[in-house]
Design a protein around this motif. Structure first.
Motif, PDB file in Angstrom:
ATOM      1  N   MET A   1      22.371  57.298   7.662  1.00 40.20           N
ATOM      2  CA  MET A   1      23.653  57.793   7.247  1.00 40.20           C
ATOM      3  C   MET A   1      24.545  57.914   8.483  1.00 40.20           C
ATOM      4  SD  MET A   1      24.342  61.178   4.957  1.00 40.20           S
ATOM      5  CE  MET A   1      23.552  60.629   3.486  1.00 40.20           C
ATOM      6  N   THR A   2      25.760  57.442   8.363  1.00 43.28           N
ATOM      7  CA  THR A   2      26.653  57.446   9.519  1.00 43.28           C
ATOM      8  C   THR A   2      27.306  58.806   9.725  1.00 43.28           C
ATOM      9  OG1 THR A   2      28.549  56.760   8.225  1.00 43.28           O
ATOM     10  CG2 THR A   2      27.163  55.004   9.125  1.00 43.28           C
ATOM     11  N   TRP A   3      27.800  59.020  10.926  1.00 45.97           N
ATOM     12  CA  TRP A   3      28.449  60.282  11.276  1.00 45.97           C
ATOM     13  C   TRP A   3      29.705  60.493  10.435  1.00 45.97           C
ATOM     14  CZ3 TRP A   3      27.028  64.495  13.535  1.00 45.97           C
ATOM     15  CH2 TRP A   3      27.972  65.406  13.973  1.00 45.97           C
ATOM     16  N   ASN A   4      30.435  59.427  10.146  1.00 44.60           N
ATOM     17  CA  ASN A   4      31.655  59.532   9.338  1.00 44.60           C
ATOM     18  C   ASN A   4      31.334  59.981   7.908  1.00 44.60           C
ATOM     19  OD1 ASN A   4      33.342  58.814  11.407  1.00 44.60           O
ATOM     20  ND2 ASN A   4      33.298  56.626  10.892  1.00 44.60           N
ATOM     21  N   THR A   5      30.265  59.488   7.364  1.00 42.61           N
ATOM     22  CA  THR A   5      29.865  59.886   6.011  1.00 42.61           C
ATOM     23  C   THR A   5      29.516  61.365   5.955  1.00 42.61           C
ATOM     24  OG1 THR A   5      28.981  57.662   5.668  1.00 42.61           O
ATOM     25  CG2 THR A   5      28.309  59.361   4.112  1.00 42.61           C
ATOM     26  N   ILE A   6      28.825  61.851   6.954  1.00 42.74           N
ATOM     27  CA  ILE A   6      28.454  63.266   7.003  1.00 42.74           C
ATOM     28  C   ILE A   6      29.704  64.136   7.149  1.00 42.74           C
ATOM     29  CG2 ILE A   6      27.236  65.017   8.351  1.00 42.74           C
ATOM     30  CD1 ILE A   6      25.190  62.816   9.032  1.00 42.74           C
ATOM     31  N   ASN A   7      30.600  63.769   8.042  1.00 40.41           N
ATOM     32  CA  ASN A   7      31.836  64.533   8.220  1.00 40.41           C
ATOM     33  C   ASN A   7      32.702  64.526   6.961  1.00 40.41           C
ATOM     34  OD1 ASN A   7      31.451  65.512  10.771  1.00 40.41           O
ATOM     35  ND2 ASN A   7      32.384  63.733  11.769  1.00 40.41           N
ATOM     36  N   ARG A   8      32.764  63.404   6.293  1.00 32.55           N
ATOM     37  CA  ARG A   8      33.544  63.318   5.063  1.00 32.55           C
ATOM     38  C   ARG A   8      32.959  64.219   3.984  1.00 32.55           C
ATOM     39  NH1 ARG A   8      33.992  57.451   3.104  1.00 32.55           N
ATOM     40  NH2 ARG A   8      31.970  57.809   3.955  1.00 32.55           N
ATOM     41  N   ALA A   9      31.634  64.256   3.852  1.00 29.56           N
ATOM     42  CA  ALA A   9      30.983  65.113   2.866  1.00 29.56           C
ATOM     43  C   ALA A   9      31.228  66.587   3.175  1.00 29.56           C
ATOM     44  CB  ALA A   9      29.489  64.825   2.825  1.00 29.56           C
ATOM     45  N   ILE A  10      31.167  66.953   4.440  1.00 29.21           N
ATOM     46  CA  ILE A  10      31.435  68.345   4.832  1.00 29.21           C
ATOM     47  C   ILE A  10      32.884  68.716   4.533  1.00 29.21           C
ATOM     48  CG2 ILE A  10      31.622  69.892   6.810  1.00 29.21           C
ATOM     49  CD1 ILE A  10      29.159  68.451   7.961  1.00 29.21           C
ATOM     50  N   THR A  11      33.807  67.827   4.842  1.00 25.07           N
ATOM     51  CA  THR A  11      35.220  68.082   4.588  1.00 25.07           C
ATOM     52  C   THR A  11      35.497  68.242   3.096  1.00 25.07           C
ATOM     53  OG1 THR A  11      35.779  66.771   6.531  1.00 25.07           O
ATOM     54  CG2 THR A  11      37.555  67.225   4.977  1.00 25.07           C
ATOM     55  N   ILE A  12      34.904  67.407   2.278  1.00 21.98           N
ATOM     56  CA  ILE A  12      35.093  67.500   0.826  1.00 21.98           C
ATOM     57  C   ILE A  12      34.539  68.811   0.299  1.00 21.98           C
ATOM     58  CG2 ILE A  12      34.336  66.516  -1.383  1.00 21.98           C
ATOM     59  CD1 ILE A  12      34.585  63.761  -0.055  1.00 21.98           C
ATOM     60  N   SER A  13      33.384  69.223   0.775  1.00 22.28           N
ATOM     61  CA  SER A  13      32.792  70.470   0.292  1.00 22.28           C
ATOM     62  C   SER A  13      33.620  71.677   0.720  1.00 22.28           C
ATOM     63  CB  SER A  13      31.355  70.608   0.773  1.00 22.28           C
ATOM     64  OG  SER A  13      31.311  70.806   2.159  1.00 22.28           O
ATOM     65  N   LEU A  14      34.177  71.660   1.922  1.00 20.24           N
ATOM     66  CA  LEU A  14      35.015  72.769   2.364  1.00 20.24           C
ATOM     67  C   LEU A  14      36.318  72.824   1.582  1.00 20.24           C
ATOM     68  CD1 LEU A  14      34.497  72.652   6.225  1.00 20.24           C
ATOM     69  CD2 LEU A  14      33.559  74.297   4.600  1.00 20.24           C
ATOM     70  N   ASP A  15      36.913  71.676   1.301  1.00 21.86           N
ATOM     71  CA  ASP A  15      38.128  71.638   0.494  1.00 21.86           C
ATOM     72  C   ASP A  15      37.844  72.122  -0.926  1.00 21.86           C
ATOM     73  OD1 ASP A  15      39.646  70.759   2.569  1.00 21.86           O
ATOM     74  OD2 ASP A  15      39.550  68.635   1.998  1.00 21.86           O
ATOM     75  N   TYR A  16      36.680  71.801  -1.461  1.00 26.76           N
ATOM     76  CA  TYR A  16      36.311  72.221  -2.804  1.00 26.76           C
ATOM     77  C   TYR A  16      36.211  73.743  -2.875  1.00 26.76           C
ATOM     78  CZ  TYR A  16      33.558  72.913  -7.028  1.00 26.76           C
ATOM     79  OH  TYR A  16      33.113  73.342  -8.245  1.00 26.76           O
ATOM     80  N   LYS A  17      35.629  74.369  -1.860  1.00 28.99           N
ATOM     81  CA  LYS A  17      35.485  75.825  -1.851  1.00 28.99           C
ATOM     82  C   LYS A  17      36.838  76.510  -1.754  1.00 28.99           C
ATOM     83  CE  LYS A  17      30.870  76.015   0.109  1.00 28.99           C
ATOM     84  NZ  LYS A  17      30.053  76.394   1.265  1.00 28.99           N
ATOM     85  N   ASP A  18      37.779  75.918  -1.036  1.00 30.90           N
ATOM     86  CA  ASP A  18      39.097  76.520  -0.891  1.00 30.90           C
ATOM     87  C   ASP A  18      39.920  76.405  -2.166  1.00 30.90           C
ATOM     88  OD1 ASP A  18      38.558  77.243   1.682  1.00 30.90           O
ATOM     89  OD2 ASP A  18      39.515  75.470   2.560  1.00 30.90           O
ATOM     90  N   ASN A  19      39.640  75.422  -2.999  1.00 31.14           N
ATOM     91  CA  ASN A  19      40.438  75.181  -4.193  1.00 31.14           C
ATOM     92  C   ASN A  19      39.855  75.797  -5.455  1.00 31.14           C
ATOM     93  OD1 ASN A  19      42.373  73.754  -2.794  1.00 31.14           O
ATOM     94  ND2 ASN A  19      41.283  71.824  -3.003  1.00 31.14           N
ATOM     95  N   LEU A  20      38.785  76.562  -5.338  1.00 28.65           N
ATOM     96  CA  LEU A  20      38.212  77.192  -6.523  1.00 28.65           C
ATOM     97  C   LEU A  20      39.113  78.319  -6.999  1.00 28.65           C
ATOM     98  CD1 LEU A  20      34.414  77.430  -5.704  1.00 28.65           C
ATOM     99  CD2 LEU A  20      35.552  75.858  -7.233  1.00 28.65           C
ATOM    100  N   ASN A  21      39.302  78.380  -8.288  1.00 28.99           N
ATOM    101  CA  ASN A  21      40.118  79.420  -8.891  1.00 28.99           C
ATOM    102  C   ASN A  21      39.245  80.256  -9.800  1.00 28.99           C
ATOM    103  OD1 ASN A  21      42.540  78.565  -7.705  1.00 28.99           O
ATOM    104  ND2 ASN A  21      42.743  76.953  -9.225  1.00 28.99           N
TER     105      ASN A  21
END
Length: 72
Positions: free
Chosen positions: A1-21
């Motif tokens: 797994m590439t470093w970019n894929t890992i960073n993208r997954a982390i970024t998506i998960s953090l954005d998901y937590k911020d957008n929970l209502n």
């Protein structure tokens, strides 16, 4: 797994937590024999929560009612 894929997954998960209502919802139910039940929920998925509460109440021979009766 590439470093970019890992960073993208982390970024998506953090954005998901911020957008929970999350919302606080109160449901009422009655069990066989007239026992009143108030369920206070804190959820981000209203449809899933109400279906699970209804499932539990029906399984125990109860029913879900409108919120106006017991809150007073």
């Amino acid at each position: 797994m590439t470093w970019n894929t890992i960073n993208r997954a982390i970024t998506i998960s953090l954005d998901y937590k911020d957008n929970l209502n999350f919302k606080q919802i109160i449901y009422e139910g009655y069990k066989l024999g007239g026992l009143a039940i108030i369920v206070d929920c804190f959820t981000d998925n209203l449809h899933c929560t109400v279906s699970k509460i209804r499932y539990v109440l029906v399984k125990k021979r109860g029913k879900l009612s409108m919120v106006v009766y017991l809150t007073y």
